[in-house]
Design an enzyme around this catalytic site. Sequence first.
Site, short mmCIF file in Angstrom:
data_model
loop_
_atom_site.label_atom_id
_atom_site.label_comp_id
_atom_site.label_asym_id
_atom_site.label_seq_id
_atom_site.Cartn_x
_atom_site.Cartn_y
_atom_site.Cartn_z
N GLU A 102 -12.04 -26.62 -41.95
CA GLU A 102 -12.23 -27.12 -40.59
C GLU A 102 -13.67 -26.91 -40.15
OE1 GLU A 102 -10.39 -26.04 -36.19
OE2 GLU A 102 -9.07 -25.93 -37.95
N ASP A 104 -15.77 -27.12 -36.51
CA ASP A 104 -15.48 -27.18 -35.08
C ASP A 104 -16.72 -27.24 -34.20
OD1 ASP A 104 -12.76 -26.79 -35.65
OD2 ASP A 104 -12.88 -24.63 -35.35
N GLU A 106 -16.73 -26.59 -30.18
CA GLU A 106 -15.90 -26.23 -29.03
C GLU A 106 -16.82 -26.00 -27.84
OE1 GLU A 106 -12.02 -23.97 -30.77
OE2 GLU A 106 -13.92 -22.90 -30.99
#
Length: 296
Positions: A102, A104, A106
């Site tokens: 993953e 990310d 954010e």
Amino acid sequence: MSVGISGMLVVVGLIFGFGSMVCCVNATKFDELFQPSWAFDHFDYEGELLKLKLDRNSGAGFGSKSKYMFGKVTIQIKLVEGDSAGTVTAFYMSSDGPNHNEFDFEFLGNTTGEPYSVQTNIYVNGVGNREQRLSLWFDPTKDFHSYAIVWSPKHVVFLVDDTPIRVHTNMEKHGLPFPKDQPMGVYSSIWNADDWATQGGRIKTDWNHAPFIASYKGFGINACECSVSVTAAENVKKCTSNGSNRFWWDEPTLQELNVHQSHQLVWVRARHMFYDYCTDTARFPVKPAECEHHRH
């Protein structure tokens, strides 16, 4: 503004300095690439502008219709205006399963007048805990800005308005795993995370300011589309350059940042980064192995 296919080629070429390329998917329309994944009633989609809503009842999210291996994914976001404390707007790539990979972005909301924080993280074989946090050099709530992830067998690059803010290099030569054998979907969502998102959870979401709206446009995926009906090894072979196909992410000039990009990354780290897991001795008394070898 969402760029067309020819515009996408020009933009990527200018950023990464390649000439010819082969690619499987190069699209820019939301409904060509994505579909809502939950809370359909919290979507507002008109023309090329998409809005996701967070209120007491729910957040919302969408995901790509296909999975990909290597390439570039881009999205333009205008983040929640005003008091956004407790909210998180995420843009990320992820594979499936407990040993997933993953990448990310954010975006952590804050109280009115305080800046957003951007947290990046990388999971490899189901293990994350590779957070970096930085402030931005602009107000991401006032206009749309471009956020992108470039993934190749050599590295993962996070970009903000084409400025690299993080590079995770393949260090398999040092015995460290690198995410390159699992197709990944592309996702975005907005949700309430006031247990941790703003000042470590000290500032809670003020629902009097709801609904919280994140706006999107400029969707782009320039990547190798993977089939769900074949093995991971077959997808790796399909998405790797060979005698008949040459993908732009395998070009020699793209195996590392150029001089200008390297200077941009140094500037970001020096002026805007305020947390790096590699230097957090409280969490990691023994420095993580990739931090010993990583140049960025």
